[in-house]
Write a protein that holds these residues in place. Sequence first.
Motif, mmCIF file in Angstrom:
data_model
loop_
_atom_site.group_PDB
_atom_site.id
_atom_site.type_symbol
_atom_site.label_atom_id
_atom_site.label_comp_id
_atom_site.label_asym_id
_atom_site.label_seq_id
_atom_site.Cartn_x
_atom_site.Cartn_y
_atom_site.Cartn_z
ATOM 1 N N GLU A 273 0.828 -1.205 0.000
ATOM 2 C CA GLU A 273 0.000 0.000 0.000
ATOM 3 C C GLU A 273 0.867 1.261 0.000
ATOM 4 O OE1 GLU A 273 -2.441 0.065 3.506
ATOM 5 O OE2 GLU A 273 -0.785 0.732 4.775
ATOM 6 N N ALA A 275 3.195 1.842 -2.102
ATOM 7 C CA ALA A 275 3.427 2.255 -3.489
ATOM 8 C C ALA A 275 2.315 3.196 -3.919
ATOM 9 C CB ALA A 275 3.463 1.035 -4.400
ATOM 10 N N LYS A 276 2.675 4.146 -4.783
ATOM 11 C CA LYS A 276 1.679 5.079 -5.289
ATOM 12 C C LYS A 276 0.534 4.323 -5.968
ATOM 13 C CE LYS A 276 3.913 8.965 -6.167
ATOM 14 N NZ LYS A 276 3.494 9.878 -5.112
ATOM 15 N N SER A 277 0.901 3.226 -6.627
ATOM 16 C CA SER A 277 -0.111 2.421 -7.315
ATOM 17 C C SER A 277 -0.637 1.301 -6.415
ATOM 18 C CB SER A 277 0.483 1.824 -8.586
ATOM 19 O OG SER A 277 1.537 0.926 -8.244
ATOM 20 N N ARG A 280 -5.899 0.634 -2.794
ATOM 21 C CA ARG A 280 -6.630 1.688 -2.085
ATOM 22 C C ARG A 280 -8.101 1.320 -1.880
ATOM 23 N NH1 ARG A 280 -2.187 2.783 -1.460
ATOM 24 N NH2 ARG A 280 -0.973 4.636 -2.017
ATOM 25 N N MET A 281 -8.539 0.238 -2.514
ATOM 26 C CA MET A 281 -9.979 -0.025 -2.551
ATOM 27 C C MET A 281 -10.381 -1.345 -1.914
ATOM 28 S SD MET A 281 -11.316 2.606 -3.938
ATOM 29 C CE MET A 281 -12.963 2.063 -4.387
ATOM 30 N N TRP A 283 -11.111 -2.086 1.051
ATOM 31 C CA TRP A 283 -12.202 -1.882 2.001
ATOM 32 C C TRP A 283 -13.572 -2.042 1.362
ATOM 33 C CZ3 TRP A 283 -15.458 2.173 0.682
ATOM 34 C CH2 TRP A 283 -14.969 3.043 -0.303
ATOM 35 N N PHE A 331 13.425 -1.248 -8.380
ATOM 36 C CA PHE A 331 13.769 0.082 -8.875
ATOM 37 C C PHE A 331 15.219 0.184 -9.297
ATOM 38 C CE2 PHE A 331 9.739 1.165 -6.914
ATOM 39 C CZ PHE A 331 9.182 1.819 -7.998
ATOM 40 N N ILE B 184 -2.815 5.827 -13.442
ATOM 41 C CA ILE B 184 -3.739 5.303 -12.433
ATOM 42 C C ILE B 184 -5.045 6.077 -12.543
ATOM 43 C CG2 ILE B 184 -4.146 4.991 -9.965
ATOM 44 C CD1 ILE B 184 -1.080 4.964 -9.604
ATOM 45 N N LYS B 187 -10.509 8.122 -8.900
ATOM 46 C CA LYS B 187 -11.550 7.327 -8.240
ATOM 47 C C LYS B 187 -12.947 7.881 -8.472
ATOM 48 C CE LYS B 187 -8.684 4.410 -6.406
ATOM 49 N NZ LYS B 187 -8.376 3.288 -7.312
ATOM 50 N N ASP B 223 10.425 9.975 -9.400
ATOM 51 C CA ASP B 223 9.765 9.320 -8.289
ATOM 52 C C ASP B 223 8.299 9.010 -8.616
ATOM 53 O OD1 ASP B 223 9.527 8.175 -5.805
ATOM 54 O OD2 ASP B 223 8.861 10.036 -4.872
ATOM 55 N N GLY B 224 8.050 8.770 -9.892
ATOM 56 C CA GLY B 224 6.732 8.291 -10.314
ATOM 57 C C GLY B 224 5.590 9.208 -9.999
ATOM 58 N N GLY B 225 5.080 9.887 -10.977
ATOM 59 C CA GLY B 225 3.889 10.695 -10.790
ATOM 60 C C GLY B 225 4.096 11.924 -9.928
ATOM 61 N N GLU B 226 5.299 12.365 -9.819
ATOM 62 C CA GLU B 226 5.637 13.617 -9.138
ATOM 63 C C GLU B 226 5.097 13.660 -7.705
ATOM 64 O OE1 GLU B 226 6.236 15.180 -13.224
ATOM 65 O OE2 GLU B 226 5.764 13.291 -12.311
ATOM 66 N N GLY B 227 4.698 14.844 -7.281
ATOM 67 C CA GLY B 227 4.214 14.997 -5.910
ATOM 68 C C GLY B 227 2.788 14.533 -5.724
ATOM 69 N N VAL B 228 2.191 13.943 -6.766
ATOM 70 C CA VAL B 228 0.803 13.525 -6.643
ATOM 71 C C VAL B 228 0.679 12.442 -5.577
ATOM 72 C CG1 VAL B 228 -1.188 12.629 -7.857
ATOM 73 C CG2 VAL B 228 0.496 14.005 -9.079
ATOM 74 N N SER B 229 -0.159 12.688 -4.595
ATOM 75 C CA SER B 229 -0.344 11.702 -3.535
ATOM 76 C C SER B 229 -1.577 10.872 -3.808
ATOM 77 C CB SER B 229 -0.512 12.418 -2.194
ATOM 78 O OG SER B 229 -1.053 11.528 -1.242
ATOM 79 N N THR B 230 -1.476 9.570 -3.555
ATOM 80 C CA THR B 230 -2.658 8.724 -3.694
ATOM 81 C C THR B 230 -3.136 8.259 -2.325
ATOM 82 O OG1 THR B 230 -1.330 6.719 -3.970
ATOM 83 C CG2 THR B 230 -1.936 7.914 -5.973
ATOM 84 N N ALA B 231 -2.581 8.865 -1.260
ATOM 85 C CA ALA B 231 -2.890 8.400 0.092
ATOM 86 C C ALA B 231 -4.387 8.451 0.399
ATOM 87 C CB ALA B 231 -2.116 9.229 1.119
ATOM 88 N N ALA B 234 -9.057 7.142 -1.918
ATOM 89 C CA ALA B 234 -10.215 6.273 -1.658
ATOM 90 C C ALA B 234 -11.403 7.060 -1.121
ATOM 91 C CB ALA B 234 -9.829 5.165 -0.680
ATOM 92 N N ARG B 269 -3.192 5.982 7.981
ATOM 93 C CA ARG B 269 -1.886 5.316 7.998
ATOM 94 C C ARG B 269 -0.998 5.847 6.868
ATOM 95 N NH1 ARG B 269 -3.951 0.138 8.252
ATOM 96 N NH2 ARG B 269 -3.820 -0.117 6.009
ATOM 97 N N LEU B 270 -1.573 5.973 5.675
ATOM 98 C CA LEU B 270 -0.778 6.419 4.525
ATOM 99 C C LEU B 270 -0.387 7.893 4.651
ATOM 100 C CD1 LEU B 270 -2.702 4.619 1.626
ATOM 101 C CD2 LEU B 270 -0.489 4.010 2.592
ATOM 102 N N LEU B 273 2.424 8.132 7.075
ATOM 103 C CA LEU B 273 3.638 7.663 6.405
ATOM 104 C C LEU B 273 4.218 8.750 5.511
ATOM 105 C CD1 LEU B 273 4.851 4.709 6.380
ATOM 106 C CD2 LEU B 273 3.854 4.529 4.098
#
Lengths: 351, 279
Positions: A273, A275-277, A280-281, A283, A331, B184, B187, B223-231, B234, B269-270, B273
């Motif tokens: 979890e 990883a950016k990818s 997330r779903m 739940w 990586f 990605i 959502k 660093d993959g997708g820049e500063g975009v956060s996926t935390a 959801a 949690r994310l 982190l």
Amino acid sequence: MPRNPIQVDTLPADAELEEDEDGTGEGDEIMEEVDDQEDGYTSSTPTSTVTWISWFCSLPGHEFFCEVTEDFIEDDFNLTGLNTIVPFWKEAMEMVLDVEPDEDATKIPDVSIVESSAEMLYGLVHQRYILTRAGLQAMIDKYENNTFGTCPRVYCRSMNVVPCGRSDTPGLDTVKLFCPNCNDIYVPPSSRFQGVDGAFFGTTFAHLFFQSYRELAPAPFYKPMSSGSSSASPKSSNGSSVPAFVNPNPHGGQKRAEGSVYVPKIYGFKVSERAKSGPRMKWLRLRPESPEELDMVDWRGRWINGDYDGEGDDDEEDEDRQMEDFGPVFFSVLNYDSHFSDTLVFLGCYR
Amino acid sequence: MLHRAVEEISTGSDSDYSSSWISWFLSSKGNEYFCEVDEDFILDRFNLTGLNNEIVNYPQALDLITDNLDDDIQDDFRASLDVQARLLYGLIHARWIVTTRGLAKMLEKYKRIEFGRCPRVLCQQQPLLPVGLTDVPYEKSVKLYCGRCEDIYSPKSSRHGSIDGAYFGTTFPHLLFLVYPTLIPPKTGPPTEGAASSREGVDSSGRRRRGVREEVQEVVASDGGEGVSTASVALKADRYRPRIYGFQVSEIAKLQRWQEAVRDRQVARLEALESRNEV
Ligand SMILES: [Zn+2]
Ligand SMILES: [Zn+2]
């Protein structure tokens, strides 16, 4: 009013279903459907020996409808309010009930206008009828004959679904399918249902159906079967080897749920979890192992004992450790300039 | 350099290849999910390591798919060889689509929505990607992965439902989103045009394709997708709430509250982190 005789048994209802599933690609179905609709409507109108209702229900795309009894339609109480929504009310009623129209009915310019009024009338009456005891009974018969199809979600393991609407007002959205296991709604697989109004099934029916038939409703918790046969899908819930399932909540769903949740993996490692990818779903499909865990969340959706850290989130720690080992390797490979593609293939052997 | 030349030909016109086994295979009904494996990938024996143990008459099967089979071979043997050739191509395909060039080829198909769309209503027709439940052949048929709900579905059409999932493998869609994090799916809201977001792996504007390797390195370097956060993505996901005469169904509502509490805990949690990493 004149009606052209047709041979009912040439209606391609069942044949269509097969063909659609086998022959058509994802994109090329829509065209074909338009033909179906037109065949159904314009070229054939019922004979006097077949009632309008059973003719209507036998049309391609109308498989989800049950036959509303005439006495339900004849009871004005059941129609309250509908006459303000449906144009050419009187003529539509006559058509649906196979009543010979009055002689002065010639003022209606086109039969097809009355036909669409009749369809709306029948659809809206149907929305109400399937909420009655008789209507629910008619629909469970169709359910048990697998008329509505199964959930497309792999881990619902072909759970039977029921039709539902997203609105009770006609003209807004087409019919969808509700799965009681994932509590989610899906687009019907065949595009011939794209012409069917969701309001003709309504927002309530699917849920009243599973409230009425609790033995068909999966329970909100799920414990994986102890061992061995667990992966071999406990499909035969009445099977002798599988212990009877009990939901301690007598008002709750009494069927054993299909609780597996998809876990994405890369070369056999769960995707972290972190990883950016990463996932997330999870739940959305997760169930707690026991009914008690449901009570750990209050009515506002907060954990009662602060930061609950029990099951349900299975071995999240484990996952991370695995992926941490894996991540840096991956990586560093990506950054390594030459033969990137070949190295990825090689990594596959790590599994 | 060789593979460049091959690519040029294959994107140029189909007729150049009309006689090859691979083009015949790809054009067969039901094989729409497969992409074309570059010939030089197949010809590099390193990429086929171990496959000789999986396939009966491996050398002849390999000759068949590379169009090097002797013509004087007997018909009944050829028929059985065809089964082995399909298996071989499928297993090579599973390895190919997790290479840079293979990923790029599948990405083109994804952008053309050749794998169908998610049947989940609230995914708003999100395009899908093929995935296997196992990497071992002859066990499970191919499934379709949705990057929006992150779940897997059975193909609508039975001719796709009978394709071996091992020919796509368990890794492919997840590697795709790991390598191309900008792809990605969001959502919520309708999917961005052509399944892709701003970054174009293949562009239609006539400009020649960029080297995929450069692109991957670029993504990784940044660093993959820049500063975009996926935390917390959801939290934006829509979900269906069953109602009876407008009222929520109690047991389902309770389960959904629990699921959302699990979701919120993961988001917390994310985010924790993330803020720790920023310090
Ligand atoms: Zn389901
Ligand atoms: Zn989806």
